[in-house]
Design an enzyme around this catalytic site. Structure first.
Site, PDB file in Angstrom:
ATOM      1  N   GLU A   1       2.614  -7.104 -22.061  1.00 53.70           N
ATOM      2  CA  GLU A   1       3.496  -6.026 -21.128  1.00 53.70           C
ATOM      3  C   GLU A   1       3.782  -4.802 -21.802  1.00 53.70           C
ATOM      4  OE1 GLU A   1       6.209  -9.492 -20.694  1.00 53.70           O
ATOM      5  OE2 GLU A   1       7.864  -8.355 -20.873  1.00 53.70           O
ATOM      6  N   CYS A   2       3.806  -5.004 -23.233  1.00 55.03           N
ATOM      7  CA  CYS A   2       3.658  -3.688 -23.954  1.00 55.03           C
ATOM      8  C   CYS A   2       2.815  -2.486 -23.623  1.00 55.03           C
ATOM      9  CB  CYS A   2       3.851  -3.891 -25.390  1.00 55.03           C
ATOM     10  SG  CYS A   2       2.525  -4.443 -26.066  1.00 55.03           S
TER      11      CYS A   2
END
Lengths: 255, 352
Positions: free
Chosen positions: A53-54
């Protein structure tokens, strides 16, 4: 008959890794999913594409990432995007599997990562969704991993952070959720799936040394039993060797 | 002054504010102390940047602690080490997508505060939902219609998002309004004096945040020449016109991770999260010693080194040694032009 020794978390990691197929894209959540995904990639799924998700996509980590934003999640990544982009691409249909952990999961596969007890007066305040809600809403199907205890598998979770089948058949469609929802639940006692008609959790296999009866005792609701229920294959020597020597030599997760 | 939450979704106020900001290329360099004193006001909403313990503006957070700012409102996507301010009057509550340190566990000051009812959680979010609120602000949209958070209790515990019907298909969608935080502090690898910020690794939400926030402090590992930035604009994630102050703070993400430069300080973070902050007394002792008891980031770094029986240079070199090599990443060419040596000199100069 075998004298192979392993810990509950090692078994969890091996069983989880086997669920991932080569060539699939997997949105990896924090904790044990990090181990399962890396083990799969080192074993039978070298072409599995991990998404974090980064904004990191398809890295080739030398070490186990300790976070979903850790530098190993973008080591040798061919492309690094942003958070809204990777979730957007998931909605667009580029991610097959969501791979999650969490504090509680209920009979319909709803996950709680927000609070134990009443939301407004919680006994324990947990982290909150992070990316878990988006992953379970948007990926094509979802695998959940966690420990198997009655309070961790209640009939209904205290707070639905992350959608499973909500309150049963047809609820995801009615809510407008695009992904198909929960597919497998892997615990240190067994592997569960979901009944197609009722959307209720169903035991598919029990781990070596465990019985379906014991699993029922450790579950906070009545567990359906698949007609082909069987013993989970043990971790192989090769799986354990790669897990211990290459994936998690420092026993960050598998202790 | 209205409450931070009343300003958070006010696009008119945000635009009026930005119309008044300078576009001129002016030298915005100042000390971190000065920037925090000037741009972080009591009661402001302050948004997390970077990603939790990666590229977070930790030096600035500790400085906010030293200056005893009051009643800030956090926006966590993700983050949460600065929820420690709560026990010192510094944080009233927060909008939460995630507060924690992943498998290292929960952050005790936050947990204690919420369980006692002193720390207010104003709204629950998912990471994707909150990322879209910021992205909407960056893209000039009033709101976005998305497919996250639907059907869950997040819809019931977030007063800002709305369930609606897609006017084309009739399907349910979740409407997420554009969010405009009062202040953002973004830590980058390199910046020029005008506020163009360049990073290695993921930008996470930081470009959107830079545009969305009213006030932006850019802290960086090193100030570089603007020609350097112009020679490679592709890694610039923060444009200069968003930025109010530029502060050069080597090791500014410590004890977090700076991709390609230095590794997160695992020992210190584990000690803090798993031991020292577990009780209120422990938290107070730690805070008084490390934050209130030090004059700046370097003194704090030096203190941490001493606690480990090390000289501060040995300490930072060890964290750099642990970082994956920047060249192997293909993240950039950091280290080749003598930057490491320059940083050591900076540390040596500033350490007492």
């Amino acid at each position: 008959m075998s004298d192979i020794q392993y810990t509950p978390r090692e078994l969890l990691a091996c069983v989880a890794a086997r669920m991932l197929k080569d060539g699939e894209s997997v949105f990896v959540g924090t904790g044990l999913p990090l181990v399962g995904a890396m083990l799969a990639k080192k074993m039978h799924a070298p072409n599995m594409m991990a998404v974090y998700e980064c904004g990191a996509i398809d890295p080739e980590p030398r070490q186990l990432p300790w976070s979903v934003s850790c530098p190993w999640t973008y080591y040798k990544a061919p492309v690094i995007l942003s958070m809204s982009s990777v979730f957007g691409h998931t909605r667009a249909g580029y991610v097959d599997v969501g791979f999650l952990g969490g504090a509680q999961i209920d009979m319909y596969g709803n996950i709680n990562a927000t609070c134990i007890g009443d939301y407004h007066n919680p006994k324990v305040r947990l982290t909150g969704s992070g990316g878990a809600n988006d992953i379970a809403s948007l990926c094509d199907r979802v695998i959940f991993m966690g420990l198997h205890l009655p309070e961790r598998l209640p009939e209904r979770v205290d707070y639905i952070t992350t959608p499973g089948f909500l309150d049963g058949p047809g609820a995801r469609e009615r809510a407008g959720l695009p992904g198909r929802g929960p597919w497998r639940v892997i615990t240190h006692l067994g592997v569960m799936g979901f009944d197609e008609e009722t959307c209720r959790m169903k035991l598919l296999s029990y781990h070596p040394g465990v019985t379906p009866e014991l699993i029922q005792q450790f579950t906070g609701f009545e567990l359906l039993i698949d007609e082909n229920v069987h013993e989970t294959p043990k971790p192989t020597e090769e799986e354990l060797r790669i897990l211990r020597e290459e994936v998690d030599p420092n026993q960050l997760f598998c202790f | 002054m209205s409450h931070a939450n009343d300003r958070l979704f006010d696009h008119k106020l945000a635009r009026e504010w930005k119309l008044k900001k300078t576009r001129a290329k002016v030298d915005k360099r100042m000390s971190l102390q000065e920037a925090v004193a000037k741009y972080v006001e009591d009661g402001d909403s302050i948004i997390e940047t970077g990603f939790s313990y990666v590229r977070g503006p930790m030096a600035a957070y500790w400085e906010i602690g030293r200056q005893r700012k009051k009643n800030l409102v956090g926006i966590f996507t993700p983050g949460g080490l600065n929820t420690v301010w709560h026990e010192f009057g510094g944080m009233e509550g927060a909008h939460v997508a995630y507060v924690g340190v992943e498998m290292r566990g929960l952050i005790s000051p936050f947990r204690r505060g919420v369980e006692r009812g002193t720390f207010k959680v104003f709204s629950e979010w998912s990471h994707g939902g909150l990322a879209l609120a910021l992205r909407a602000a960056e893209q000039g949209l009033n709101y976005v219609a998305c497919k996250s958070m639907l059907g869950t209790d997040i819809m019931k515990t977030n007063p800002y998002i709305k369930l609606a019907e897609d006017p084309w298909t009739g399907e349910p969608v979740c409407l997420v309004p554009a969010m405009y935080p009062d202040v953002a502090i973004i830590h980058v690898h390199f910046a020029d004096k005008y506020g163009n910020g360049r990073i290695l690794g993921p930008s996470v939400n930081d470009t959107a945040i830079a545009v969305a926030a009213r006030k932006v402090i850019l802290t960086c590992e090193r100030i570089v020449d603007t020609e350097d930035i112009r020679s490679n604009p592709y890694q610039t994630i923060v444009p200069h016109y968003c930025v109010d102050a530029v502060c050069e703070v080597p090791y500014g993400a410590w004890p977090g991770d700076m991709p390609g430069m230095y590794y997160f300080d695992r020992r210190l973070q584990e000690r803090v999260v798993r031991v020292e902050w577990k009780t209120e007394e422990g938290t107070r002792d730690w805070y008084e010693k490390y934050i209130l008891g030090t004059k700046d980031h370097f003194e704090m770094l030096q203190l941490a080194a001493e606690e480990e029986g090390m000289n501060v240079l040995e300490y930072v070199k060890q964290l750099e040694y642990l970082a994956c090599d920047a060249a192997c990443y293909g993240l950039g060419t950091w280290g080749i032009g003598g930057e490491r040596e320059w940083r050591y000199e900076e540390v040596a100069k500033r350490a007492i």
